[in-house]
Design an enzyme around this catalytic site. Sequence first.
Site, PDB file in Angstrom:
ATOM      1  N   LYS A  78       0.845  -1.200   0.000  1.00 11.86           N
ATOM      2  CA  LYS A  78       0.000   0.000   0.000  1.00 11.86           C
ATOM      3  C   LYS A  78       0.878   1.247   0.000  1.00 11.86           C
ATOM      4  O   LYS A  78       2.069   1.178   0.328  1.00 11.86           O
ATOM      5  CB  LYS A  78      -0.912  -0.016   1.228  1.00 11.86           C
ATOM      6  CG  LYS A  78      -0.167  -0.184   2.541  1.00 11.86           C
ATOM      7  CD  LYS A  78      -1.109  -0.435   3.707  1.00 11.86           C
ATOM      8  CE  LYS A  78      -0.321  -0.805   4.952  1.00 11.86           C
ATOM      9  NZ  LYS A  78      -1.144  -0.899   6.148  1.00 11.86           N
ATOM     10  N   ARG A 115     -10.855  -0.769  14.500  1.00  9.83           N
ATOM     11  CA  ARG A 115     -10.719   0.056  13.305  1.00  9.83           C
ATOM     12  C   ARG A 115     -11.614  -0.494  12.202  1.00  9.83           C
ATOM     13  O   ARG A 115     -12.428   0.234  11.642  1.00  9.83           O
ATOM     14  CB  ARG A 115      -9.250   0.094  12.867  1.00  9.83           C
ATOM     15  CG  ARG A 115      -8.981   0.974  11.685  1.00  9.83           C
ATOM     16  CD  ARG A 115      -7.504   1.154  11.409  1.00  9.83           C
ATOM     17  NE  ARG A 115      -6.846  -0.042  10.901  1.00  9.83           N
ATOM     18  CZ  ARG A 115      -5.558  -0.099  10.534  1.00  9.83           C
ATOM     19  NH1 ARG A 115      -4.799   0.983  10.644  1.00  9.83           N
ATOM     20  NH2 ARG A 115      -5.028  -1.213  10.080  1.00  9.83           N
ATOM     21  N   HIS A 121      -5.858  -7.785  12.892  1.00 10.57           N
ATOM     22  CA  HIS A 121      -4.691  -6.887  12.901  1.00 10.57           C
ATOM     23  C   HIS A 121      -4.361  -6.516  14.340  1.00 10.57           C
ATOM     24  O   HIS A 121      -5.234  -6.140  15.106  1.00 10.57           O
ATOM     25  CB  HIS A 121      -5.031  -5.630  12.084  1.00 10.57           C
ATOM     26  CG  HIS A 121      -3.866  -4.728  11.840  1.00 10.57           C
ATOM     27  ND1 HIS A 121      -2.676  -5.166  11.288  1.00 10.57           N
ATOM     28  CD2 HIS A 121      -3.695  -3.398  12.048  1.00 10.57           C
ATOM     29  CE1 HIS A 121      -1.836  -4.137  11.172  1.00 10.57           C
ATOM     30  NE2 HIS A 121      -2.432  -3.065  11.639  1.00 10.57           N
ATOM     31  N   ARG A 143       1.901 -10.601   7.342  1.00 13.61           N
ATOM     32  CA  ARG A 143       1.858  -9.363   6.549  1.00 13.61           C
ATOM     33  C   ARG A 143       2.869  -8.314   7.044  1.00 13.61           C
ATOM     34  O   ARG A 143       2.473  -7.293   7.611  1.00 13.61           O
ATOM     35  CB  ARG A 143       0.451  -8.757   6.628  1.00 13.61           C
ATOM     36  CG  ARG A 143      -0.713  -9.686   6.311  1.00 13.61           C
ATOM     37  CD  ARG A 143      -2.036  -8.922   6.326  1.00 13.61           C
ATOM     38  NE  ARG A 143      -2.258  -8.224   7.571  1.00 13.61           N
ATOM     39  CZ  ARG A 143      -2.908  -8.730   8.618  1.00 13.61           C
ATOM     40  NH1 ARG A 143      -3.434  -9.934   8.567  1.00 13.61           N
ATOM     41  NH2 ARG A 143      -3.044  -8.006   9.711  1.00 13.61           N
ATOM     42  N   TYR A 145      14.422  30.957   4.679  1.00 10.63           N
ATOM     43  CA  TYR A 145      13.231  31.703   5.113  1.00 10.63           C
ATOM     44  C   TYR A 145      13.264  32.018   6.608  1.00 10.63           C
ATOM     45  O   TYR A 145      13.626  31.170   7.423  1.00 10.63           O
ATOM     46  CB  TYR A 145      11.975  30.872   4.857  1.00 10.63           C
ATOM     47  CG  TYR A 145      11.637  30.695   3.395  1.00 10.63           C
ATOM     48  CD1 TYR A 145      11.299  31.777   2.592  1.00 10.63           C
ATOM     49  CD2 TYR A 145      11.632  29.421   2.832  1.00 10.63           C
ATOM     50  CE1 TYR A 145      10.970  31.600   1.257  1.00 10.63           C
ATOM     51  CE2 TYR A 145      11.299  29.236   1.501  1.00 10.63           C
ATOM     52  CZ  TYR A 145      10.972  30.328   0.720  1.00 10.63           C
ATOM     53  OH  TYR A 145      10.647  30.143  -0.595  1.00 10.63           O
ATOM     54  N   CYS A 196      13.300  24.059   2.758  1.00  7.97           N
ATOM     55  CA  CYS A 196      12.366  24.689   1.822  1.00  7.97           C
ATOM     56  C   CYS A 196      11.568  23.614   1.074  1.00  7.97           C
ATOM     57  O   CYS A 196      11.755  22.428   1.292  1.00  7.97           O
ATOM     58  CB  CYS A 196      13.126  25.549   0.822  1.00  7.97           C
ATOM     59  SG  CYS A 196      14.188  26.794   1.587  1.00  7.97           S
ATOM     60  N   MET A 197      10.715  24.065   0.172  1.00  6.27           N
ATOM     61  CA  MET A 197       9.867  23.130  -0.573  1.00  6.27           C
ATOM     62  C   MET A 197      10.700  22.207  -1.470  1.00  6.27           C
ATOM     63  O   MET A 197      10.449  21.007  -1.532  1.00  6.27           O
ATOM     64  CB  MET A 197       8.861  23.906  -1.435  1.00  6.27           C
ATOM     65  CG  MET A 197       7.863  23.005  -2.136  1.00  6.27           C
ATOM     66  SD  MET A 197       6.780  23.905  -3.254  1.00  6.27           S
ATOM     67  CE  MET A 197       5.823  24.898  -2.119  1.00  6.27           C
ATOM     68  N   ASP A 198      11.691  22.799  -2.153  1.00  7.04           N
ATOM     69  CA  ASP A 198      12.444  22.042  -3.161  1.00  7.04           C
ATOM     70  C   ASP A 198      13.918  21.904  -2.826  1.00  7.04           C
ATOM     71  O   ASP A 198      14.656  21.271  -3.565  1.00  7.04           O
ATOM     72  CB  ASP A 198      12.350  22.754  -4.519  1.00  7.04           C
ATOM     73  CG  ASP A 198      10.947  23.249  -4.796  1.00  7.04           C
ATOM     74  OD1 ASP A 198      10.039  22.407  -4.826  1.00  7.04           O
ATOM     75  OD2 ASP A 198      10.758  24.474  -4.940  1.00  7.04           O
TER      76      ASP A 198
HETATM   77  C1  LIG Z   1      -0.346  -1.738   6.915  1.00  6.16           C
HETATM   78  C2  LIG Z   1      -0.835  -3.038   7.409  1.00  6.16           C
HETATM   79  C3  LIG Z   1       0.070  -4.065   7.725  1.00  6.16           C
HETATM   80  C4  LIG Z   1       1.571  -3.868   7.771  1.00  6.16           C
HETATM   81  O1  LIG Z   1       1.915  -3.275   8.990  1.00  6.16           O
HETATM   82  P1  LIG Z   1       3.438  -3.006   9.407  1.00  6.16           P
HETATM   83  O2  LIG Z   1       3.350  -2.406  10.754  1.00  6.16           O
HETATM   84  O3  LIG Z   1       3.997  -2.067   8.396  1.00  6.16           O
HETATM   85  O4  LIG Z   1       4.146  -4.329   9.408  1.00  6.16           O
HETATM   86  C5  LIG Z   1      -0.459  -5.304   8.044  1.00  6.16           C
HETATM   87  N1  LIG Z   1      -1.801  -5.491   8.080  1.00  6.16           N
HETATM   88  C6  LIG Z   1      -2.684  -4.514   7.823  1.00  6.16           C
HETATM   89  C7  LIG Z   1      -4.146  -4.801   7.907  1.00  6.16           C
HETATM   90  C8  LIG Z   1      -2.244  -3.251   7.493  1.00  6.16           C
HETATM   91  O5  LIG Z   1      -3.125  -2.286   7.260  1.00  6.16           O
END
Ligand SMILES: *Cc1c(COP(=O)(O)O)cnc(C)c1O
Length: 347
Positions: free
Chosen positions: A29, A121, A148, A200, A243, A290-292
């Site tokens: 993601k 969540r 999670h 994950r 700045y 700065c921005m850039d």
């Molecule tokens: C982002 C996410 C992960 C990964 O989490 P990390 O802390 O980066 O290992 C795993 N499961 C779900 C549902 C997530 O949203």
Amino acid sequence: MAHISVSALRDNLTALSARAGVPLLLPVKADAYGHGLELVARVAAQHPDVWGLAVALPREAAQLAALNPGKPILLLTPPMPDEVGPLADLGVRLPVSSLAEADALPPHARAHLKIDTGMNRLGARPAEAVVIGQRLAERGLLEGAYTHFASADEPDLTFAYTQLERFRGVLTQLPPVLAHASNGGGILSLGQLPGMRLARPGLASYGFAPPHLRRVVPLLPVMSLRARITHIHTAYPGESVSYGGLWHAQQETVVATVGMGYADGYPRNATLKASVQVAGVRRPTLGRICMDQMMVDVTGLDVQVGDWADLWGPDTITVTDVAEWGGTIEYEVLTGLGARVERVMAQ
Ligand SMILES: *Cc1c(COP(=O)(O)O)cnc(C)c1O
């Protein structure tokens, strides 16, 4: 320019899968945590320990499907009703956390039951999840089930174990499915978890772990960030730089302007704290980011316009340092890397 180390990514994935004892559902993601979706998907597609890829948004799922990674894609957050059909048509696995969602799935969809075991969540509460899971199984749509952890990356694992117990309570009342719970923190702190079939790891795959878990598995930062010196000049005593005049030269100072700023994702809050590495030496930035661009004290160094400054990498300043200077976390620094920063594959 961001260099993405293919070997570091591969080695991290191998090590994390070994620690978890199961194949990975790799979170890609937010443009693969800023590393570039296409680059990371290409590596993951060929990695034997990666079962599939996980994204947060329907748009990300569609982008990833278009890259044809040849492995399953799981959407982690609920799609809107009008997005369900198109995603199912692309073969994207969908999260389900209500009977209504289960019933709305087309017959060719594949579902991962999402269970809320304490994160509060997303997901169905355990008792409800059993009913939803059974309904999905009856329809032949139930491929996986997941939850999670809210605090598996913290030293106290009491709540993580409570969540795991709740999750297992649901799993015992369902036919066998691809169960997955651990994020990176969970893999590092809990190791192999009987009954789990996937894991994950997000941030850990890209090379970062909380301080107390850093020695569990050797992880290498995957990204190195560099930018070029675009201008060099001298600031004289009493003059200010950038700045707001936050920094004044006490003595003649050679200032290098480096072509990276907060629009590239370098935290502006790191102003007056950040250092970069130039000619192998760590040097402070001067005045506001700065921005850039940002300005760096290169007094006494043999540098020229066109030379590179290292902003972070495996052998220099770390993303962890930059996050600390910016008052934030590695996740935010990496995912905030600007779209205009070029990502290139490196060995
Ligand atoms: C982002 C996410 C992960 C990964 O989490 P990390 O802390 O980066 O290992 C795993 N499961 C779900 C549902 C997530 O949203």
